[in-house]
Design a protein around this motif. Structure first.
Motif, PDB file in Angstrom:
ATOM      1  N   ARG A  86       0.794  -1.226   0.000  1.00 53.27           N
ATOM      2  CA  ARG A  86       0.000   0.000   0.000  1.00 53.27           C
ATOM      3  C   ARG A  86       0.829   1.280   0.000  1.00 53.27           C
ATOM      4  O   ARG A  86       0.626   2.197   0.789  1.00 53.27           O
ATOM      5  N   PHE A  88       1.678   4.842  -1.606  1.00 52.86           N
ATOM      6  CA  PHE A  88       0.851   5.831  -2.305  1.00 52.86           C
ATOM      7  C   PHE A  88       1.414   5.995  -3.715  1.00 52.86           C
ATOM      8  O   PHE A  88       2.501   6.550  -3.893  1.00 52.86           O
ATOM      9  N   PRO A  89       0.686   5.513  -4.722  1.00 53.87           N
ATOM     10  CA  PRO A  89       1.297   5.385  -6.050  1.00 53.87           C
ATOM     11  C   PRO A  89       1.596   6.716  -6.720  1.00 53.87           C
ATOM     12  O   PRO A  89       2.549   6.817  -7.489  1.00 53.87           O
ATOM     13  N   ARG A  90       0.808   7.749  -6.421  1.00 52.59           N
ATOM     14  CA  ARG A  90       1.014   9.029  -7.108  1.00 52.59           C
ATOM     15  C   ARG A  90       1.840  10.003  -6.276  1.00 52.59           C
ATOM     16  O   ARG A  90       1.851  11.194  -6.551  1.00 52.59           O
ATOM     17  N   MET A  91       2.518   9.494  -5.269  1.00 48.88           N
ATOM     18  CA  MET A  91       3.410  10.361  -4.502  1.00 48.88           C
ATOM     19  C   MET A  91       4.827   9.841  -4.621  1.00 48.88           C
ATOM     20  O   MET A  91       5.052   8.650  -4.822  1.00 48.88           O
ATOM     21  N   LEU A  99       5.118  10.984   4.905  1.00 47.71           N
ATOM     22  CA  LEU A  99       3.848  10.580   5.507  1.00 47.71           C
ATOM     23  C   LEU A  99       4.084   9.608   6.652  1.00 47.71           C
ATOM     24  O   LEU A  99       3.361   9.621   7.644  1.00 47.71           O
ATOM     25  N   GLY A 132       4.294   4.471  -7.466  1.00 45.53           N
ATOM     26  CA  GLY A 132       3.710   3.499  -8.375  1.00 45.53           C
ATOM     27  C   GLY A 132       4.666   2.978  -9.430  1.00 45.53           C
ATOM     28  O   GLY A 132       4.388   1.973 -10.076  1.00 45.53           O
ATOM     29  N   LEU A 134       7.814   2.059  -8.830  1.00 47.61           N
ATOM     30  CA  LEU A 134       8.849   1.203  -8.252  1.00 47.61           C
ATOM     31  C   LEU A 134       8.553  -0.266  -8.533  1.00 47.61           C
ATOM     32  O   LEU A 134       7.413  -0.662  -8.740  1.00 47.61           O
ATOM     33  N   GLN A 139       9.101  -1.398  -3.646  1.00 52.56           N
ATOM     34  CA  GLN A 139       7.903  -0.979  -2.915  1.00 52.56           C
ATOM     35  C   GLN A 139       7.883  -1.574  -1.517  1.00 52.56           C
ATOM     36  O   GLN A 139       7.476  -0.919  -0.554  1.00 52.56           O
TER      37      GLN A 139
ATOM     38  N   ALA B 186      -2.849  11.727   0.663  1.00 54.06           N
ATOM     39  CA  ALA B 186      -2.757  10.345   1.132  1.00 54.06           C
ATOM     40  C   ALA B 186      -4.164   9.767   1.324  1.00 54.06           C
ATOM     41  O   ALA B 186      -4.450   8.645   0.900  1.00 54.06           O
ATOM     42  N   GLN B 189      -5.663   8.839  -1.957  1.00 58.35           N
ATOM     43  CA  GLN B 189      -5.154   7.646  -2.641  1.00 58.35           C
ATOM     44  C   GLN B 189      -5.448   6.358  -1.893  1.00 58.35           C
ATOM     45  O   GLN B 189      -5.644   5.316  -2.514  1.00 58.35           O
ATOM     46  N   ASP B 190      -5.438   6.398  -0.570  1.00 59.31           N
ATOM     47  CA  ASP B 190      -5.683   5.178   0.209  1.00 59.31           C
ATOM     48  C   ASP B 190      -5.990   5.582   1.662  1.00 59.31           C
ATOM     49  O   ASP B 190      -5.093   5.768   2.467  1.00 59.31           O
ATOM     50  N   MET B 193      -4.744   3.217   4.483  1.00 54.05           N
ATOM     51  CA  MET B 193      -3.310   3.316   4.728  1.00 54.05           C
ATOM     52  C   MET B 193      -2.986   4.627   5.428  1.00 54.05           C
ATOM     53  O   MET B 193      -2.128   4.672   6.307  1.00 54.05           O
ATOM     54  N   LYS B 302      -6.553  12.304 -14.076  1.00 55.10           N
ATOM     55  CA  LYS B 302      -5.255  11.632 -14.021  1.00 55.10           C
ATOM     56  C   LYS B 302      -5.382  10.141 -14.330  1.00 55.10           C
ATOM     57  O   LYS B 302      -6.222   9.448 -13.785  1.00 55.10           O
ATOM     58  N   ASP B 304      -4.337   6.643 -13.587  1.00 52.94           N
ATOM     59  CA  ASP B 304      -3.744   6.063 -12.383  1.00 52.94           C
ATOM     60  C   ASP B 304      -2.502   5.269 -12.730  1.00 52.94           C
ATOM     61  O   ASP B 304      -2.492   4.494 -13.666  1.00 52.94           O
ATOM     62  N   ILE B 305      -1.466   5.477 -11.945  1.00 54.95           N
ATOM     63  CA  ILE B 305      -0.338   4.559 -12.011  1.00 54.95           C
ATOM     64  C   ILE B 305      -0.650   3.481 -10.991  1.00 54.95           C
ATOM     65  O   ILE B 305      -0.740   3.760  -9.807  1.00 54.95           O
ATOM     66  N   GLU B 306      -0.854   2.289 -11.447  1.00 55.84           N
ATOM     67  CA  GLU B 306      -1.219   1.254 -10.478  1.00 55.84           C
ATOM     68  C   GLU B 306       0.003   0.541  -9.952  1.00 55.84           C
ATOM     69  O   GLU B 306       1.072   0.562 -10.530  1.00 55.84           O
ATOM     70  N   LYS B 307      -0.224  -0.108  -8.830  1.00 57.23           N
ATOM     71  CA  LYS B 307       0.859  -0.845  -8.183  1.00 57.23           C
ATOM     72  C   LYS B 307       1.328  -1.983  -9.079  1.00 57.23           C
ATOM     73  O   LYS B 307       0.537  -2.578  -9.797  1.00 57.23           O
ATOM     74  N   VAL B 308       2.615  -2.257  -9.016  1.00 63.64           N
ATOM     75  CA  VAL B 308       3.173  -3.344  -9.829  1.00 63.64           C
ATOM     76  C   VAL B 308       2.642  -4.686  -9.320  1.00 63.64           C
ATOM     77  O   VAL B 308       2.587  -4.899  -8.118  1.00 63.64           O
TER      78      VAL B 308
END
Lengths: 236, 308
Positions: A86, A88-91, A99, A132, A134, A139, B186, B189-190, B193, B302, B304-308
């Motif tokens: 988890r 934060f993908p856009r940070m 954070l 996002g 990485l 990550q 933050a 985005q989540d 978290m 935007k 989204d850049i998603e998690k790998v």
């Protein structure tokens, strides 16, 4: 340091934890192993108050945190690197770390960020990159690094080895050992990679279907026949 | 006359002024949508309340004999932002927070209900009649003149543009640089978290409503200064147009809201200037339809850049 007694947690009507007792003492690495869906992640999240335990009591340093809001539990000195990382993908990496220091403010930020960069040098190179972008391993390092930024006394790690190459898994386990031995951070580690986890940990718990089946020192559990069959030599 | 550059410039100035109002309101829609995924349909009413608080402040200052305009404006600006912020905070606390975690439709219908409630509340308190106000500003500078047509930029328009620009820069910096802004992004985005990192999510959401209300209140003040007359119903149309602006720019995107506001203002002004004033709302809402069909993520939405 952390003690949970008789914890029952529900998702809707589904009982995910059916009376769990665990104890983690100051300075220990304690691992919780078990198959998918056993309730390991639910236990970590319940400790952080999201979801809340419907029954039972959780004490942290003697203070009842069972019904405290999540952000207050975190501010008491618990940090979690959760399932799925988890990030934060856009940070950026740096913002993710910033954070992480929310509970203690920005005062020690430079010092703490250097500490994290020393543990995970790759993060220093990536600091301006967005989370996002990485790789999975990076990550995971960022997730652990972020959780260290609040200078926690108790670190909850949820499957830090999941989906990572063996070399990176090794590096991450080294770091867990380092932060425990050199910085005195108590670690509660959830793992499916039972072999590595039990070798690293002082003590371990085995969980299945929302209950604790067994507990003992890492060595005892590694030597236990049932555990060998179920978690070490089986399909895991 | 319509073909001249002077006429064009005039519409450009009008459109930019109008766009400032829409942009300031649109930021509130976009911030709230970003953080809790809900369209706050009562936001237009917050703008209307801002306009009413402004007029009340002007009347009180007038009665108190404070007539030096820069001072009066500053006091009105601060008071309006402060009191409207309280409305924004209360709205979230009373109407939306108890519904967090329920289906989105519940919050949406509550928002529409709060919109109707706030309209009626102001109507009962202030009566349904128009509230006029003496112009605060007069004069301006002449930019251009040809034949009989004079293009001027009034001091009021200069004030509106510079105030909007300053506020947008300040709020962009708050979002980009401060720990509050980081916490807001933050949460966007989540949220789960964010709370695991010790962020007080409820407080962050409250402050987002407060920020949105402050900007909308300034839009209310600008509306009052620009048109000189307000009523309890102005929030509806302005709110829907600002919502259109937010969607056009890409809902959830802060620069998108500003750009969308400006574009809607310009479209409206040029449509009125070159075609017909009667259909200016049709033009604005036609844009909404086109955006929803051809580019639902908006201009700056935007990917989204998603998690790998």
């Amino acid at each position: 340091m952390l003690s949970a007694a008789g914890i029952h947690t529900f998702y809707g009507n589904i009982e995910a934890l059916r009376g769990v007792d665990i104890d983690v003492k100051q300075g220990e690495i304690v691992t919780l192993i078990g198959a998918n869906g056993a309730g390991k992640s639910t236990l970590l999240m319940t400790i952080c108050g999201s979801p809340r335990a419907r029954q039972g009591q959780i004490l942290f340093d003697g203070v009842d945190i069972t019904s405290a809001p999540t952000y207050e539990i975190i501010r008491m000195g618990i940090a979690q690197s959760p399932e799925g990382r988890r990030i934060f993908p856009r940070m950026t990496v740096l913002e993710n770390l910033q954070l992480g220091s929310t509970p203690i403010g920005d005062d020690h930020f430079d010092e703490d960020v250097e500490r994290v960069f020393k543990l995970f040098p790759i993060l220093k190179e990536r600091q301006e990159q967005r989370g996002g972008t990485l790789s999975g391993g990076e990550q995971q390092m960022l997730a652990i690094g972020r959780s260290l930024m609040s200078r926690p006394r108790l670190l909850l790690l949820d499957e830090p080895s999941l989906g990572l190459a063996p070399l990176i898994v090794k590096q991450i386990f080294e770091v867990i050992k380092t932060i425990n031995e050199q910085e005195g951070v108590t670690v509660f580690l959830v793992e499916q990679n039972a072999y590595h986890a039990l070798r690293l940990a002082h003590r371990g718990y085995v969980m299945a279907n929302g209950r604790i089946l067994m507990s003992g020192t890492g060595q005892e559990l590694l030597a236990n026949e049932e555990i060998r069959a179920a978690y070490l030599e089986g399909g895991h | 006359m319509q073909g001249s550059f002077e006429y064009f410039l005039d519409q450009l100035i009008n459109g930019t002024t109008l766009g400032a109002v829409y942009g300031l309101i649109a930021i509130g829609y976009t911030l709230v949508y970003g953080i809790i995924g809900m369209i706050n349909f009562a936001h237009g009413e917050i703008f209307m309340i801002g306009a009413f608080i402004s007029i009340i402040c002007f009347l009180i200052l007038g009665a108190a004999g404070i007539t030096w305009i820069p001072l009066a404006l500053l006091i009105v600006l601060i008071m309006t932002m402060l009191f409207t912020a309280i409305y924004g905070w209360t709205l979230e606390r009373v109407a939306y927070r108890p519904l967090r975690g329920t289906p989105r439709l519940a919050a949406l219908i509550t928002a529409i209900g709060m919109s109707i409630f706030l309209q009626n509340y102001v109507q009962l308190l202030q009566s349904a009649r128009n509230k006029p106000m003496q112009p605060v500003f007069s004069g301006g500078i002449e930019l251009m003149q040809s034949n009989d047509y004079i293009v001027s930029l009034s001091y009021l328009q200069m004030f509106i543009m510079s105030l909007t620009l300053v506020l947008m820069i300040v709020f962009s910096l708050v979002i980009a640089r401060t720990s509050l802004g980081r916490a807001q992004r933050a949460c966007e985005q989540d949220r789960g978290m964010a709370s695991l990192l010790g962020i007080n999510v409820d407080r962050t959401i409250s402050l987002t409503f407060v920020m949105g209300a402050m900007l909308a209140s300034v839009a209310g003040l600008i509306f009052l200064l620009n048109y000189g007359v307000i009523d309890f119903f102005i929030g509806f149309l302005a709110g829907v147009k600002a919502f259109t602006a937010a969607v056009l720019g890409g809902i959830g995107s802060l620069p998108g809201a500003m750009l969308g506001g400006l574009l809607i203002g310009l479209i409206e002004a040029f449509w009125s200037g070159y075609f017909t004033v009667e259909y200016k709302d049709v033009a604005a809402f036609g844009i909404l339809v086109l955006v929803l069909i051809f580019r639902p993520t908006g201009l700056l939405g935007k990917p989204d850049i998603e998690k790998v």
